[in-house]
Enzyme design. Structure first.
Site, short mmCIF file in Angstrom:
data_model
loop_
_atom_site.label_atom_id
_atom_site.label_comp_id
_atom_site.label_asym_id
_atom_site.label_seq_id
_atom_site.Cartn_x
_atom_site.Cartn_y
_atom_site.Cartn_z
CG ASP A 1 39.73 25.25 55.80
OD1 ASP A 1 40.02 24.10 56.16
OD2 ASP A 1 38.62 25.59 55.37
N GLY B 1 52.73 38.36 57.66
CA GLY B 1 53.11 38.89 58.97
C GLY B 1 54.05 40.06 58.85
CD GLU C 1 50.64 34.74 50.77
OE1 GLU C 1 50.35 33.58 50.42
OE2 GLU C 1 51.27 35.00 51.79
C1 LIG Z 1 34.43 34.81 45.19
C2 LIG Z 1 33.28 33.87 45.08
C3 LIG Z 1 32.69 33.59 46.46
C4 LIG Z 1 32.26 34.57 44.18
O1 LIG Z 1 31.03 33.96 44.25
P1 LIG Z 1 29.72 34.74 43.68
O2 LIG Z 1 29.45 35.93 44.54
O3 LIG Z 1 28.63 33.71 43.58
O4 LIG Z 1 30.19 35.26 42.28
P2 LIG Z 1 29.63 34.95 40.83
O5 LIG Z 1 29.80 33.50 40.51
O6 LIG Z 1 28.27 35.55 40.74
O7 LIG Z 1 30.65 35.74 39.94
C5 LIG Z 1 30.63 37.15 39.79
C6 LIG Z 1 31.62 37.51 38.73
O8 LIG Z 1 32.94 37.25 39.24
C7 LIG Z 1 33.64 36.32 38.41
N1 LIG Z 1 34.34 35.38 39.28
C8 LIG Z 1 33.85 34.76 40.36
N2 LIG Z 1 34.79 34.01 40.91
C9 LIG Z 1 35.90 34.16 40.18
C10 LIG Z 1 37.20 33.64 40.27
N3 LIG Z 1 37.54 32.81 41.27
N4 LIG Z 1 38.10 34.02 39.36
C11 LIG Z 1 37.77 34.87 38.35
N5 LIG Z 1 36.54 35.41 38.21
C12 LIG Z 1 35.62 35.04 39.12
C13 LIG Z 1 32.54 35.59 37.64
O9 LIG Z 1 33.04 35.05 36.43
C14 LIG Z 1 31.54 36.69 37.45
O10 LIG Z 1 32.00 37.53 36.38
P3 LIG Z 1 30.96 38.28 35.38
O11 LIG Z 1 30.16 39.19 36.26
O12 LIG Z 1 31.86 38.98 34.45
O13 LIG Z 1 30.15 37.20 34.77
C15 LIG Z 1 33.70 32.50 44.48
O14 LIG Z 1 34.12 32.68 43.14
C16 LIG Z 1 34.88 31.87 45.23
O15 LIG Z 1 36.04 32.18 45.01
N6 LIG Z 1 34.55 30.98 46.17
C17 LIG Z 1 35.53 30.52 47.11
C18 LIG Z 1 36.12 29.17 46.78
C19 LIG Z 1 37.08 28.83 47.87
O16 LIG Z 1 38.14 29.39 47.98
N7 LIG Z 1 36.64 27.90 48.76
C20 LIG Z 1 37.38 27.57 49.94
C21 LIG Z 1 37.96 26.21 49.88
S1 LIG Z 1 38.90 25.84 51.37
#
Ligand SMILES: CC(C)(COP(=O)(O)OP(=O)(O)OC[C@H]1O[C@@H](n2cnc3c(N)ncnc32)[C@H](O)[C@@H]1OP(=O)(O)O)[C@@H](O)C(=O)NCCC(=O)NCCS
Length: 268
Positions: free
Chosen positions: A137, A162, A185
């Site tokens: 991306d 890398g 990262e």
């Molecule tokens: C990692 C990710 C996919 C997790 O989604 P999920 O499986 O639905 O996770 P949940 O929302 O059920 O969270 C599970 C636990 O992790 C924690 N958590 C999730 N994402 C977190 C984050 N980014 N930072 C800190 N804690 C996080 C939640 O608070 C939860 O904690 P708990 O169990 O103590 O309540 C999501 O947080 C994420 O980062 N998405 C990607 C966003 C992104 O980068 N998009 C791309 C744009 S180009």
């Protein structure tokens, strides 16, 4: 000023609902093209702010954007007269290679990009491998010799380290079906195993402690296990004087994770 375009909205919604079974006409192309023109001109927006301050997506506008990908084949594009001064030439001929590259995505000679890869404006360094169906991306970097598996999503601004600097570094390995969140990262030869998910902003070096709360808070280094869902966190020092940045395995992939990390096939 953002104005309403009711007729266009109805047309776009109709194409959206029927595009898989209907013949796409010139009028359909025109409608989608018009929506993109209006977006470009600032007369449409993909999200609007309500009076209470909350933002709401304008679904039909998003549909028009997605339909553009569905209706428009890739074609050779030019990104102006770009000139470089370097020792390694950039690759081209993407159409024949079955790779879509959004300008100014740059791949240096010596990197291998498999068919079906989508490169947003990113940089892939020499020696890297990017597996079939992966998306790199916007402003993500794939370091020299880093190995990225198939169907991965390397999100915006993420960095895959890398081997060039420092000299002793080993390449980072990202296995198949991995999701690397925005601005994360991975460096110093760390390995992210198949299907693992790094939330946005996770930093993984060889020294980063990785704590698995699903396995008795076990601590490991340098590797993320298969299917792990990892978020940024911290671990307090034994003497309680401070905490150190760490990565926390909160769980293993479930339906919620899959839904949040799925790639939109219409954008491919
Ligand atoms: C990692 C990710 C996919 C997790 O989604 P999920 O499986 O639905 O996770 P949940 O929302 O059920 O969270 C599970 C636990 O992790 C924690 N958590 C999730 N994402 C977190 C984050 N980014 N930072 C800190 N804690 C996080 C939640 O608070 C939860 O904690 P708990 O169990 O103590 O309540 C999501 O947080 C994420 O980062 N998405 C990607 C966003 C992104 O980068 N998009 C791309 C744009 S180009």
């Amino acid at each position: 000023m953002v104005v309403m375009h009711e007729e266009l909205r109805h047309t776009v919604d109709y194409i959206w609902e029927n595009h898989q079974r209907k013949t796409i006409t010139d009028a359909d192309h025109h409608a989608v093209h018009r929506a993109l023109e209006l977006l470009t001109a600032g007369e449409l927006r993909a999200a609007v702010r309500g009076n209470d301050g909350t933002w709401r997506a304008v679904e039909w506008v998003k549909r028009a954007v997605l339909l553009h990908f569905r209706l428009t084949p890739s074609r050779p594009l030019e990104a102006g007269a770009l000139h470089f001064y370097d020792k390694v030439p950039l690759q081209d001929g993407w159409g024949e290679k079955g790779v879509r590259v959004v300008p100014p995505g740059a791949v240096r000679h010596g990197a291998h990009i498999c068919r079906g890869v989508v490169l947003m404006p990113c940089f892939v360094n020499i020696g890297a491998w990017v597996g079939a169906g992966t998306m790199v991306d916007t402003w993500a970097t794939v370091g020299s010799c880093a190995q990225i598996g198939e169907r991965c999503h390397i999100s915006g601004g993420a960095g895959i380290g890398g081997v060039m600097e420092p000299i002793q570094a080993t390449p980072v390995i990202i296995e198949d079906d991995v999701f690397i969140g925005a601005r994360a990262e991975v460096a110093e030869g760390c390995v992210v195993r198949k299907g693992a998910v790094l939330a946005m902003g996770c930093f993984l070096s060889a020294s980063t402690k990785v704590m698995d709360v699903t396995k008795g808070n076990a601590i490991s280094h340098g590797e993320i296990p298969e299917g792990a869902v990892v978020v940024p966190g911290s671990i307090p020092a034994a003497d309680g004087t401070h905490s150190t940045y760490a990565l926390i395995i909160k769980k293993y992939r479930d339906e919620s994770t899959d839904a949040r990390t799925a790639l939109n096939s219409l954008l491919r």
